[in-house]
Design an enzyme around this catalytic site. Structure first.
Site, PDB file in Angstrom:
ATOM      1  N   SER A  18      34.667  64.462  70.391  1.00 37.30           N
ATOM      2  CA  SER A  18      35.002  64.522  71.826  1.00 37.30           C
ATOM      3  C   SER A  18      35.699  65.818  72.206  1.00 37.30           C
ATOM      4  CB  SER A  18      35.897  63.328  72.200  1.00 37.30           C
ATOM      5  OG  SER A  18      37.079  63.342  71.432  1.00 37.30           O
ATOM      6  N   SER A 145      41.683  70.712  55.185  1.00 37.64           N
ATOM      7  CA  SER A 145      42.601  71.691  55.796  1.00 37.64           C
ATOM      8  C   SER A 145      43.212  72.523  54.680  1.00 37.64           C
ATOM      9  CB  SER A 145      43.719  70.956  56.541  1.00 37.64           C
ATOM     10  OG  SER A 145      44.766  71.843  56.866  1.00 37.64           O
ATOM     11  N   TYR A 158      49.904  64.411  56.289  1.00 36.50           N
ATOM     12  CA  TYR A 158      48.657  65.137  56.579  1.00 36.50           C
ATOM     13  C   TYR A 158      48.164  65.907  55.340  1.00 36.50           C
ATOM     14  CZ  TYR A 158      45.632  68.435  59.188  1.00 36.50           C
ATOM     15  OH  TYR A 158      44.581  69.187  59.657  1.00 36.50           O
TER      16      TYR A 158
END
Ligand code: NAP
Length: 250
Positions: A18, A145, A158
């Site tokens: 999105s 990442s 994360y």
């Protein structure tokens, strides 16, 4: 214009399509010729992306789904396969951050990031494995990442999820290698999206100085790496982590 890689007739599913990097990945795959199922929670934004994909002459389907909920993931994959007529390319891109120092991190901050950033990709890889095994050109690309390679203060949840995603990528590459599915990860550095814009501007400026290119990356620069890994020229690459970071993590 994207790399000249031909994905005509391929059917892709992109999570987190999105906004940000995922939106750019969905558009870049469509520009290369693929039909795309776009997954996220914000349906109106997904419909906008799908309208752009249809304007390119490709099929697009918007699928509202919380990637951290496996039952919703199963339903999204089933609908994508039914609407597109199969699946060749899975891109696990959806991700969230809930930053805090380890000493202050709440259990719900830990759990939500692990659920979305690590359990989500696992659930999609599991749900998509049968349709991908039926494809003659199957690809999985997981968006990790540099935090998963280096760690990052304030991002224990994360960094752990993104490091876990690299291990999951390599495991899947070993499990699926004999079946011809290439499974790779892309590890972006700082990319100009809502996620990076949420970081303290002072921290961002200091970070920029540590990047050899002295600038942040653009979503299209990550999308181009994904299109490369999804295409035929990458057919002998598996279990690889392609770092797209302007030299930050070397
Ligand atoms: P972003 O702009 O915040 O976009 C995140 C995307 O993930 C949105 O499309 C969002 O859609 C979707 N998403 C979040 N939670 C979801 C959920 N529970 N279920 C379904 N979709 C969900 O982030 P971005 O910068 O584009 O990041 C994309 C990926 O790149 C992430 O995995 C991120 O960790 C990774 N990455 C980003 C950077 C960076 O500097 N930007 C660096 C390294 C890695 P909805 O809001 O519609 O649900």
């Amino acid at each position: 214009m994207s790399l000249s890689i031909d994905l005509s007739g391929r059917k892709a599913l992109v999570t987190g399509a999105s906004r940000g990097i995922g939106r750019e990945i969905a558009l870049a795959l469509a520009e290369a010729g693929a039909d795309v199922a776009c997954v996220a929670t914000n349906l109106p934004l997904l419909e906008e992306v799908c309208a752009k994909i249809r304007a390119l002459g490709r099929k697009a389907v918007a699928l509202q789904c919380d990637v951290g909920v496996p039952a919703q993931v199963d339903a999204a994959v089933e609908k994508a396969v039914a609407e597109l007529g199969g699946l060749d390319i899975l891109v696990n891109n959806a991700g969230v951050t809930k930053d805090n120092l380890l000493i202050r991190m709440k259990e719900e901050e830990w759990d939500r990031v692990i659920d979305v950033d690590l359990k989500g990709p696992w659930a999609f890889m599991k749900a998509a494995s049968r349709p991908l095994l039926r494809s003659k050109c199957a690809r999985i690309v997981n968006i990790s990442s540099v935090a998963g390679l280096m760690g990052n203060a304030g991002q224990g949840n994360y960094s752990a999820a993104k490091a876990g995603l690299i291990a999951l990528t390599k495991t899947a590459a070993r499990e699926y290698g004999g079946r011809g599915i290439c499974v790779n990860a892309v590890a972006p550095g700082f990319i100009e999206t809502d996620m990076a814009r949420a970081v303290d501007p002072k921290v961002l400026e200091a970070a920029k100085e540590t990047i050899p290119f002295k600038r942040f990356g653009r979503p299209r620069e990550v999308a181009d790496a994904v299109v490369f890994l999804a295409g035929d020229t990458a057919r002998y690459i598996t279990g690889h982590v392609l770092v797209v970071d302007g030299g930050l993590a070397m």
